[in-house]
Design an enzyme around this catalytic site. Sequence first.
Site, short mmCIF file in Angstrom:
data_model
loop_
_atom_site.label_atom_id
_atom_site.label_comp_id
_atom_site.label_asym_id
_atom_site.label_seq_id
_atom_site.Cartn_x
_atom_site.Cartn_y
_atom_site.Cartn_z
N GLU A 1 80.11 -35.36 -2.42
CA GLU A 1 80.07 -34.29 -3.42
C GLU A 1 78.79 -34.30 -4.27
OE1 GLU A 1 83.75 -34.25 -5.63
OE2 GLU A 1 84.93 -33.93 -3.81
N GLU A 16 88.56 -35.08 2.14
CA GLU A 16 89.50 -35.32 1.03
C GLU A 16 90.38 -34.10 0.85
OE1 GLU A 16 87.93 -36.43 -2.83
OE2 GLU A 16 86.51 -37.82 -1.90
C1 FCB Z 1 87.04 -35.79 -5.66
C2 FCB Z 1 86.34 -37.12 -5.67
C3 FCB Z 1 87.29 -38.29 -5.58
C4 FCB Z 1 88.53 -38.07 -6.41
C5 FCB Z 1 89.16 -36.74 -6.11
C6 FCB Z 1 90.41 -36.47 -6.89
O1 FCB Z 1 86.23 -34.87 -6.31
O2 FCB Z 1 85.45 -37.21 -4.59
O3 FCB Z 1 86.58 -39.44 -5.94
O4 FCB Z 1 88.20 -38.20 -7.74
O5 FCB Z 1 88.25 -35.72 -6.34
#
Ligand code: FCB
Length: 446
Positions: free
Chosen positions: A164, A352
């Site tokens: 990110e 994620e």
């Molecule tokens: C993302 C992050 C991760 C975690 C999730 C909830 O943005 O990459 O580290 O904090 O959100």
Amino acid sequence: MVEFGPEFLFGVATASYQIEGAWNEDGKGESIWDRFSHTPGKIVDDSTGDIACDHYHRYEEDIKLLKRLGVDAYRFSISWPRIFPEGRGRVNEKGLDFYRRLIESLRENAIRPVVTLYHWDLPQTLEERGGWGSEETVEAFKEYAHFLFRIFREEVELWITHNEPWVTAFLGHSEGRMAPGKQDFALALRVSKNLLLSHAHAVSIFREEGIRKPIGIALNLAPIYPKTENDADRQAALRFDGCLNRWFLDPLFRGEFPEDMVMWYRRKGFPIPPFSDSESRLLTKSLDFLGINYCTRYVLEHGEDPALEARVARVPGGEYSSMDWEVYPSGMSEIVCRVSVDYSPRAIYITENGYPYPDILLPNGSVVDEERIAYLARHLASLHKAMVLGCPVKGYFVWSIMDNFEWSYGFSKRFGLVYVDYETLQRIPKQSFFWYQNVIRRRGFE
Ligand code: FCB
């Protein structure tokens, strides 16, 4: 039946600072997150990642949990200052040894290691010399990446350079909600460019090393909608899309920043020089796969902030999680389809996807997190739809295997499939753990 087939990678994800603890043990250097969390007022519950889940000492127990869950792959990040306490130069063998043992043990358990090189814990020494705003950090990242490529080579199944970069750049350097907590939009733009360049250079080193495993980057992407059809809201939505999605996708797939945004920023007094031809070439050759972190969509209206003049709006009647993120499962297929059509990545991994919920440990020792199960099932079904439409999705990682230190929210948000009792550090699988275990076993669900 939602079916994913035998080749699909089911996994879970974590990040070093959020789980490891041992913040100053065995020669580890200070990171910007150590510094930030130790600064009063930065973390909502005044907690730190000093101990976190104590994964540094309990990794064997955690690998047993992964094994029990049955995941094909485990995504984790390496703490840069554990390896290079001063950011570059001297190697801390004990820190390296931790990741050696972790990777070896994962492989012994037939769990494929997926490594993120940078999940936000920059060595503090580098921050003091200008951090990601400085070219020295790009150089240092290249050395750090090169070192790890040489050590682990093909022992790692998938390599991810950055997690990110939008968050690192804009939340870390413009909003200041994340380390290093700066509030300077021009700096944030410079940081975004340096992050992209550090990625491109690291991948070029990776290719020179001849490593035969895929390498990519993980972006937080989201479908963007205007709140109303009026022009001001539509323009605001376009700009937010330009900042969040296209600002990273365009350089990576087309070698240049989106022109509308470059012009907008110039008008606002934030000129950003273009990539050189050789930088563009490196960027467009830098991805074997794209990682997408998806958790919500954004609805935008015109706003007054100086840089973007755009504000995230709340959707009336919308369903929201405890992070104030709208639950919007169809956004999963929307973003995957859009990226597939507009940019044609060779492969996509959902790196994620997860749900924060104030879970309660019941007296009988169980955690009944039906909301999380519903969230994950709806998002997986949506992802499946995109795959049926032909999008090249190869895997999916739940955020996270266990509750952990959620950055500036401290321990107040629980995302895990496993509950962590922060007093005893005991791990207790939630109902969603058993649900996901079953999904993996059957390669899908009804
Ligand atoms: C993302 C992050 C991760 C975690 C999730 C909830 O943005 O990459 O580290 O904090 O959100």
